[in-house]
Scaffold this active site. Structure first.
Site, PDB file in Angstrom:
ATOM      1  N   HIS A   1       0.799  -1.376  -0.049  1.00 46.89           N
ATOM      2  CA  HIS A   1       0.074  -0.039  -0.005  1.00 46.89           C
ATOM      3  C   HIS A   1       0.888   1.129  -0.085  1.00 46.89           C
ATOM      4  O   HIS A   1       1.977   1.352   0.329  1.00 46.89           O
ATOM      5  CB  HIS A   1      -0.921  -0.063   1.164  1.00 46.89           C
ATOM      6  CG  HIS A   1      -0.329   0.273   2.562  1.00 46.89           C
ATOM      7  ND1 HIS A   1       0.155  -0.725   3.414  1.00 46.89           N
ATOM      8  CD2 HIS A   1      -0.195   1.525   3.140  1.00 46.89           C
ATOM      9  CE1 HIS A   1       0.716  -0.342   4.540  1.00 46.89           C
ATOM     10  NE2 HIS A   1       0.421   1.114   4.373  1.00 46.89           N
TER      11      HIS A   1
ATOM     12  N   HIS B   1       4.833  11.136  -5.757  1.00 50.38           N
ATOM     13  CA  HIS B   1       3.604  11.084  -6.385  1.00 50.38           C
ATOM     14  C   HIS B   1       3.054   9.457  -6.697  1.00 50.38           C
ATOM     15  O   HIS B   1       3.724   8.711  -6.854  1.00 50.38           O
ATOM     16  CB  HIS B   1       3.530  11.505  -7.523  1.00 50.38           C
ATOM     17  CG  HIS B   1       4.198  11.297  -8.741  1.00 50.38           C
ATOM     18  ND1 HIS B   1       5.513  11.353  -8.875  1.00 50.38           N
ATOM     19  CD2 HIS B   1       4.174  10.088  -9.636  1.00 50.38           C
ATOM     20  CE1 HIS B   1       6.158  10.761 -10.026  1.00 50.38           C
ATOM     21  NE2 HIS B   1       4.921  10.082 -10.338  1.00 50.38           N
TER      22      HIS B   1
ATOM     23  N   GLU C   1      -0.237  10.804 -11.009  1.00 50.17           N
ATOM     24  CA  GLU C   1       0.072  10.611 -12.372  1.00 50.17           C
ATOM     25  C   GLU C   1      -0.885   9.753 -13.170  1.00 50.17           C
ATOM     26  O   GLU C   1      -0.896   8.699 -12.395  1.00 50.17           O
ATOM     27  CB  GLU C   1       1.741  10.269 -12.437  1.00 50.17           C
ATOM     28  CG  GLU C   1       2.101  10.069 -13.921  1.00 50.17           C
ATOM     29  CD  GLU C   1       3.541   9.615 -14.056  1.00 50.17           C
ATOM     30  OE1 GLU C   1       4.104   9.455 -15.035  1.00 50.17           O
ATOM     31  OE2 GLU C   1       4.249   9.409 -13.028  1.00 50.17           O
TER      32      GLU C   1
ATOM     33  N   GLU D   1      -3.879   4.021   1.288  1.00 50.14           N
ATOM     34  CA  GLU D   1      -4.207   4.285   2.850  1.00 50.14           C
ATOM     35  C   GLU D   1      -4.411   5.802   2.857  1.00 50.14           C
ATOM     36  O   GLU D   1      -3.552   6.510   2.665  1.00 50.14           O
ATOM     37  CB  GLU D   1      -3.115   3.801   3.506  1.00 50.14           C
ATOM     38  CG  GLU D   1      -3.440   3.833   4.889  1.00 50.14           C
ATOM     39  CD  GLU D   1      -2.281   3.473   5.835  1.00 50.14           C
ATOM     40  OE1 GLU D   1      -1.985   4.371   6.901  1.00 50.14           O
ATOM     41  OE2 GLU D   1      -1.377   2.385   5.552  1.00 50.14           O
TER      42      GLU D   1
END
Length: 122
Positions: free
Chosen positions: A6, A74, A116, A55
């Site tokens: 995650h 990002h 992105e 998360e």
């Protein structure tokens, strides 16, 4: 060996963030954790196709915007239909940077995180 699990980001308005990620990227809640004392809430979002999750962490006492530095980090997602995704994000007015030479663009979430959007590999 390791595999991705995650990626965490901290948010000020959890419901606004959940709605953004659902509407902009089709991510849905897959599980939640709540502090017994109400001091935090963690929501995991997934795409329904991979095991990877995003998360979202909300802290009750946090009132000021998070310092994201120069946004050099990002999250990136591949859009199955890149052109449709671009038009959707353009209509939502969430595109914050485009790089036509690379064939990508970035959207901004409610807390200023950059995401992105990339086309599928050919």
């Amino acid at each position: 060996m390791f595999r991705f699990n995650h990626y965490n980001i901290n948010v000020l308005d959890l419901e606004k963030s959940i709605n953004f990620y659902k509407n902009a990227l089709g991510l849905n809640i897959i599980r939640e954790k709540n502090a017994q004392d109400g001091s935090y809430k963690i929501v995991y979002l997934g795409d329904g196709k991979s095991d990877f999750s995003l998360e979202l962490t909300w802290l009750k006492d946090r009132k000021e915007k998070y310092d994201l530095g120069d946004e050099e980090f990002h999250l990136a997602l591949t859009a199955e239909d890149f052109n449709a995704a671009y038009e959707k994000h353009k209509a939502m007015n969430v595109i914050i940077f485009e790089n036509p030479k690379m064939g990508i663009y970035f959207i901004g979430d409610p807390d200023g995180y950059w995401i992105e959007i990339i086309p599928p590999k050919k």
